[in-house]
Enzyme design. Sequence first.
Site, PDB file in Angstrom:
ATOM      1  CD  GLU A  61       2.024 -11.078 -20.541  1.00  0.00           C
ATOM      2  OE1 GLU A  61       1.773 -10.063 -21.220  1.00  0.00           O
ATOM      3  OE2 GLU A  61       1.841 -11.133 -19.310  1.00  0.00           O
ATOM      4  CG  HIS A 132      -1.495 -28.622 -23.865  1.00  0.00           C
ATOM      5  ND1 HIS A 132      -2.454 -29.055 -22.982  1.00  0.00           N
ATOM      6  CD2 HIS A 132      -1.323 -29.651 -24.737  1.00  0.00           C
ATOM      7  CE1 HIS A 132      -2.827 -30.280 -23.289  1.00  0.00           C
ATOM      8  NE2 HIS A 132      -2.165 -30.662 -24.352  1.00  0.00           N
TER       9      HIS A 132
HETATM   10  C1  LIG Z   1      -1.481 -10.072 -19.822  1.00  0.00           C
HETATM   11  C2  LIG Z   1      -1.339 -10.385 -18.381  1.00  0.00           C
HETATM   12  N1  LIG Z   1      -0.114 -10.613 -17.876  1.00  0.00           N
HETATM   13  C3  LIG Z   1       0.043 -10.894 -16.572  1.00  0.00           C
HETATM   14  C4  LIG Z   1      -1.037 -10.976 -15.740  1.00  0.00           C
HETATM   15  C5  LIG Z   1      -0.843 -11.346 -14.286  1.00  0.00           C
HETATM   16  N2  LIG Z   1      -1.056 -10.152 -13.449  1.00  0.00           N
HETATM   17  C6  LIG Z   1      -2.191  -9.969 -12.770  1.00  0.00           C
HETATM   18  S1  LIG Z   1      -2.223  -8.500 -11.969  1.00  0.00           S
HETATM   19  C7  LIG Z   1      -0.696  -8.077 -12.539  1.00  0.00           C
HETATM   20  C8  LIG Z   1      -0.080  -6.760 -12.207  1.00  0.00           C
HETATM   21  C9  LIG Z   1      -0.722  -5.656 -12.973  1.00  0.00           C
HETATM   22  O1  LIG Z   1      -0.071  -4.449 -12.695  1.00  0.00           O
HETATM   23  P1  LIG Z   1      -0.814  -3.071 -12.858  1.00  0.00           P
HETATM   24  O2  LIG Z   1      -1.370  -2.959 -14.222  1.00  0.00           O
HETATM   25  O3  LIG Z   1       0.119  -1.995 -12.434  1.00  0.00           O
HETATM   26  O4  LIG Z   1      -2.045  -3.181 -11.874  1.00  0.00           O
HETATM   27  P2  LIG Z   1      -2.046  -3.179 -10.269  1.00  0.00           P
HETATM   28  O5  LIG Z   1      -1.976  -4.587  -9.830  1.00  0.00           O
HETATM   29  O6  LIG Z   1      -0.904  -2.371  -9.811  1.00  0.00           O
HETATM   30  O7  LIG Z   1      -3.339  -2.558  -9.913  1.00  0.00           O
HETATM   31  C10 LIG Z   1      -0.183  -9.108 -13.310  1.00  0.00           C
HETATM   32  C11 LIG Z   1       1.160  -9.088 -13.932  1.00  0.00           C
HETATM   33  C12 LIG Z   1      -2.309 -10.767 -16.319  1.00  0.00           C
HETATM   34  N3  LIG Z   1      -3.442 -10.872 -15.606  1.00  0.00           N
HETATM   35  N4  LIG Z   1      -2.429 -10.463 -17.624  1.00  0.00           N
END
Ligand SMILES: Cc1ncc(C[n+]2csc(CCOP(=O)(O)OP(=O)(O)O)c2C)c(N)n1
Lengths: 322, 322, 319, 319
Positions: A61, A132
Site C-alpha cells: 500500500e 478519515h
Molecule cells: C495490507 C492489506 N492489504 C490488502 C488487504 C486485502 N486482502 C485481503 S486477503 C488479500 C490477499 C492476500 O494474498 P495472500 O497473502 O497471497 O493470501 P491468500 O489469500 O492467497 O491466502 C488481500 C489483498 C489486507 N487485508 N491487508
Amino acid sequence: MTRMTFQQATVAAIADEMRADRDVFVMGEDIGRFGGPLRSNAGLFEEFGAEGRVIDTPISEGTFVGVGVGAAMYGKRPVVDLMFLEFLALVMQQFLDAGAMHYYSGGTQRVPLVVRAKFGVGPFHGHAYDHHSWLMNMPGVKIVAPSNPDDAYALMRAAIRDDNPVLFLEHMALYHAGKAEVDDDTPLSLGKASIAREGTDLSIYASALMTKRALAAAKVLAEDGISAEVVDLRTISPLDEATILTSARKTGRALVLSEAIGRGSSSNDVAALLAEQAFGDLKAPIRRLAPPNIPTPFARELEREYLPSEDRIVSAAKDLMG
Amino acid sequence: MTRMTFQQATVAAIADEMRADRDVFVMGEDIGRFGGPLRSNAGLFEEFGAEGRVIDTPISEGTFVGVGVGAAMYGKRPVVDLMFLEFLALVMQQFLDAGAMHYYSGGTQRVPLVVRAKFGVGPFHGHAYDHHSWLMNMPGVKIVAPSNPDDAYALMRAAIRDDNPVLFLEHMALYHAGKAEVDDDTPLSLGKASIAREGTDLSIYASALMTKRALAAAKVLAEDGISAEVVDLRTISPLDEATILTSARKTGRALVLSEAIGRGSSSNDVAALLAEQAFGDLKAPIRRLAPPNIPTPFARELEREYLPSEDRIVSAAKDLMG
Amino acid sequence: MTKSNQTPQELYYLMVQTRTLDRVIGAHDGHWHGLEGEEATIAGIYHGLQKGDVIAPHYRGAVSAALAKGADLKTLMAGCLGRSTAYHKGRHRSDICGPPELGLIGLYAGSLGPPLGYAAGAALAAKLDGRDDIALGVFGDGTSSRGDCHEAMNMAAVLRLPMVFVCQNNQIAISTELSAGVAGSITARGASFGMPSAEVDGNDVIAVKNAMDEATARARRGDGPSLIECKSYRVAGHFYSDAEDYRDREEIERWRAKEPIARFRAYLIAEGIQTEEDLDRIDAALTEEVDTAFKMALEDPVPEAALLAPDDVYAEARP
Amino acid sequence: MTKSNQTPQELYYLMVQTRTLDRVIGAHDGHWHGLEGEEATIAGIYHGLQKGDVIAPHYRGAVSAALAKGADLKTLMAGCLGRSTAYHKGRHRSDICGPPELGLIGLYAGSLGPPLGYAAGAALAAKLDGRDDIALGVFGDGTSSRGDCHEAMNMAAVLRLPMVFVCQNNQIAISTELSAGVAGSITARGASFGMPSAEVDGNDVIAVKNAMDEATARARRGDGPSLIECKSYRVAGHFYSDAEDYRDREEIERWRAKEPIARFRAYLIAEGIQTEEDLDRIDAALTEEVDTAFKMALEDPVPEAALLAPDDVYAEARP
Ligand SMILES: Cc1ncc(C[n+]2csc(CCOP(=O)(O)OP(=O)(O)O)c2C)c(N)n1
Ligand SMILES: Cc1ncc(C[n+]2csc(CCOP(=O)(O)OP(=O)(O)O)c2C)c(N)n1
Ligand SMILES: [Mg+2]
Ligand SMILES: [Mg+2]
C-alpha cells in the site's frame, strides 16, 4: 442525465476523465480483470487495460500510493484504489509527504492524486473502519465524502482535476443502494458543502451515510413539526466554513453527526468552528452524535448499535429543541 | 526530591521502572552506546545494556514498534523510542492494532507499551512536526504530553505501569530547558489534567510547550488585572473531561491552545466538549489559537511566527475578555 | 519437540479437520476464505508446537492454527458467527483473529503484514525471558510484498530471534497471480537476510513437517530465524462466493487432482501406518464433531447491544 | 547517454565540489550531514543523467544530486540557510530536499524510505509516456531496512519500471554499525527480486560510474530495474557536531587513508588524463565558487514571517 448507483457514478466519472485526459490512469490491488472488490473499477480494464492505464499492483500500500505520488509529481493524474479505508494507516506517510509538497517546494510542485477508499458499516461485513479524521490534521490534503450518486460523479471528476492529493471516500452502504439521477453537467469543484434539505429550527451536519440518515430523520422530525436543515459537508477537508456557519446562524441550533468514533473525529472541527464563530447565534449547546470510542465491532447486532441511527438522530434533535 | 531537567526526569523514571521490574526494557534506533539523540536514553545502556534490556534496532519503525506490541502481548513492558514524532505516520497500524487488542480480544489481551517521541519547535532545528492528534481518533490508545520535569517523571512511570499502549510526547524546547524539583513520590496515574495556575476570568487549555507559554502569558495578564486559569491537560487522550469542564464552568471563558495545526487538532475536542457540555456557563465564544494549516516551516523566522506565542496568547485572552 | 509416533495420524487429523470446517463454515458464510488445496501446508506448519509458542498465522488457516494450539472448536465457530460465547464475545472475527491467551496473534485492524512484527516481539519476549519458546510468522505470497515482511525478517535476523517465517505460497492473492505480485523468489529473500531458507512442496505434509521441525529446533536452540516457503495452490476461491472469472478452470482442476489429503491417505495406507478403515473413522468422527460444534455455535446467543461497553476499550489497572 | 571525453574531468569536478561544499556548509551548520569519504559514490551515481530523469537521492549527497541536475549553487545554499531566495522560499531544507522542477524528490516530511516509492512513480510516468527517462532511487545502508525499500524494489521489478536502485552503503547509520542494521546482504536482496544486482567499490568513482552506465542503459532500453550497492565508509560524523564517541578512531583513520579524491587524482595524473596543475586549478576554482556562493547566500534576506501565507498549502486550479 442518467440513472446510476453510487458505484456506477464513481466509475463513470473516472472513465469520463480517462477519456478526456490520457494522463489519468488507475492503479491498485485487483482492479484489473477482477474489477476490484464491490466492482469498484468495473469496466475500466476492458476499456483502458490495453493502453496500460489500469495497473494491478502487489500488496504494498505505502508503495503503490507512493507510486501514485511520484507519477503525479511528474505529469500524470493517478487514481489509486486503496481498496478499504481500513488500510489508511499504511499510507499516512505518503499523504503527509504529498500534502507538504506544494508548500515546501515553494509552490512549484503539484500533486494531482486521488486515493479512493471504501469504508463504512454496511452490507460488506467487516472492513468498516472510518479513519478519515486522521487526515484532517495533515496540511495540504483534501478529503471528500459524497452521500449520493450525483455528488459522487461530480466530486470524483473534481477530485481528478484537482491539483492536490485527495482522499475520496466511498461508503459501502451507499454503493449499490439504488440508482439516482446523475447530471454530468454539474459544475465541478471541491470544497463546497450543500444544503441537502432546508430547514429553520436546527442544522444537522453530516456526510456520506450520515447524510442519508439525517435526511431520513429530518422527514420524521418534520412530521413532529420540527424543521431540520441538513448540511451535507461533501468536502470534509478543508471545510466549507461559510456554509456551515450560515446554516447555524440561521437555525441557532447544531447537531453534528459522525460515523467515526467521537474522540478525534473530524466532526469536532465543525463543532469547534461553530463554538468559536457562531456562538452568539446559538440558542442551545452544540450536540454531537457519534459511535462510542471503541473499534467497529463485528457482530451484526453490535455493529448496528454502534452507528448513530435515524432514531437516535431524531431524539437528539428533539432534545436540542428542548 | 531532586532537581532535574525534563530529559533527566524522563530517563530517571524509565531507569527507576527498569530497576523495579525486570520486564521493562527499552528499544529503538541508536539508543544503546550512543544514548539516543538529545541524550534521550543517556545512561541506560551503561546500567542495563549487559542484561540485553537496551536494544538498538535497524531503521524499521513499523516493525520495532511492532516488536514492542508483540513483546507487550506476551509479558514484557517495552518502552520504545520512536526518536521523533515526525515518524508517527510509519507506525499508525501498530498503534491501531495495539489499541484494538483489549477490546477485540474480549478483554483478555493487555498491551503495556510506551512509545516515546520527541517533537516540537525548539532548539533542535527540524523534526518539529506535531502529529499526535491523529491518535485521538484511534480507540484504545492513550496520549501523554507533560509540560515540566516533575510531570514528566510521574507520567513516564505511570505510562510504563499502564496496561495500554501510550504515546509519550517529549517536547524538545522543554527537554534541556532548566531544572526543576522532581518529586519521586508523586502518586502515579494517567488521565488527570492539572490546574497549573488558578484563575477566575478565563480558562486557558494547553499541554507541553503551550502550557509553559500559557503560564507566562497568565503572568502578563495578571499585571493587567486579568486572572487566567491554566489547565494543563497532561493526558491528551483520553481527556480529563471533568477538570476541563469544571474550569470553564467556573471562569465562563475558554481559550484553547494547540501546537499542532488547527484543523483536526486534538484541541478541537476540548472546544467541542466545552461547546456541548459547558455551553450554558460560557460568557463568550470559545477561542482557539493554533498554527496555520501548513507544514512546520524551516526558516527560524517562519518557525517562530508559526507557533502561538506568549504575546498572541495574551492578546487572544484580552479579546476574549471583550 | 521430538516427533512422536502419533505424528502421522495427528497430521492427518489436522488436515481433515481443516477441510471439514472449511466446508461447514463456507456453506454458511460466503465470505469465508476457503482452505481447499492448502491442508497439508496448514497441518505441517502448525502441528506440534509447544504451549508457550506464539503464532501469527496467515489469515487463511488461522482457525486451524488456533485449534492446533488447543482452542475450543465450538468457541471458535461462535467467533466466526459473532456470538457472545466467542473468545472475543462477538466483538471481532475468529476467522482472522484467534485467542491471544493461547498464543495466537490475529489481524486486529485488518492489515496483512504487521502481525509478523508482533510475532517477532513475542520471540523477543521469549528470548529475554530465557524460555525455549519460539514464534511463527506465517504469510501468504501476496503478503510477502508488504514491507513488514522484509522488516520483520531483517529484524529477526539482526536480533537473532527464535522465530520461524513461513510463506504459505498458494500462487495467488485474491485475483493477482504470483508473477504479478512477487518478483524473483521468496526463498531467495529469506536467504538475502542471511537466514537458512528452503522451498518445500506444500502439498506434501511430511516435507512441510520435516522442514518445520528443523527450523523450530534451530530457533529453540537460540540459533536464530529461518524461512520456509511452502509452495502449494489455492484450489478454493478467494472466498466461498468468489465467482472466479479471473482464473483458468483447467489449472484449478489440475491442482485439485494433486490434492494433499488423498495423497497423504494413500501414503499412510501404503506404508501400513494406518488402515483405510482407521482413516474413514477419523473422517467420520471429524464430520460429526465439526457439524455438532457448528450447530451448537449457531444456537449460541448473539451479543446484547446494550452490553456494548465502551469502557472495555482500555485495560484497567490490575488490582 | 554515452560517456563523453569529458567524463573523468566532470567526475573529478563533482567529487571536489561535493567535498568543498561539505566543508563550507559544515563549518557553518553543525547539523550538516558530512560527505567526507563518499565523494566517489556520490559523483559516480549522479553524473551524466538526462533532463527528464528523476532522482530520489539519499539525503546525504542530495545537494550534489541537485547540482548534477543543474540546480544553482547559490540558490541551494540559500535553501540550506533558510533564506527567502531559496527554491523553496525558506519554507523547507535544501540539504534534504532539492527542487522538484529539476527532477529532485526530497525528504518532504522527513522519513527515509518512502521517496523510493515516489521515484518508482516517476519511472512509471516515464514509461506510460513512452519517454526514455529513468528514475534513480538512492538509499543508505540503514535505510535499506525500511520496508519501503523492499516494496519499491518488488514493485519496480513486477512492473518492469525504468529505474535504478543504488545503495550508498557507508557501513553505518548514525551510530548503528552495518551488522546491527543489515542482516545478510543488500546486493542479495536486489537479486532476490530478480533484478541484476552488483556490489562495487564505492571509493572507485570509475567503477561506480561504469555500473551506473550499465544499469541506466538497461532501464532506458525498457529492460527494467537493477540494483547497485556502493560500498564505502562514512569518514565524516553523522553530522558535523557529532561527538562520535561510539566509533573506533582507528577505523576512521584507516578509511580516511583510502580517501577517494586523492585516489582519483593519482589515477588521472598517472593515466595522463589531467595534469596536477589542471586539477589544482579545478580545486581552486571550486573553492572560490563555493565560498562566493555561500557568502552571497548568507547575505540573502530571511523570509518575512508576515508573508507566511497559509493559502499556499493548496495548489490553486490552473487558469
Ligand atoms: C495490507 C492489506 N492489504 C490488502 C488487504 C486485502 N486482502 C485481503 S486477503 C488479500 C490477499 C492476500 O494474498 P495472500 O497473502 O497471497 O493470501 P491468500 O489469500 O492467497 O491466502 C488481500 C489483498 C489486507 N487485508 N491487508
Ligand atoms: C524513517 C526514518 N527513520 C529514522 C530517521 C532518522 N535518521 C536520520 S538519518 C538516519 C541514519 C540513516 O542511515 P543510512 O541510511 O545508512 O544513511 P547515512 O546517514 O549513513 O548516510 C536516521 C536513522 C529518518 N530520517 N527516517
Ligand atoms: Mg496467496
Ligand atoms: Mg549509512
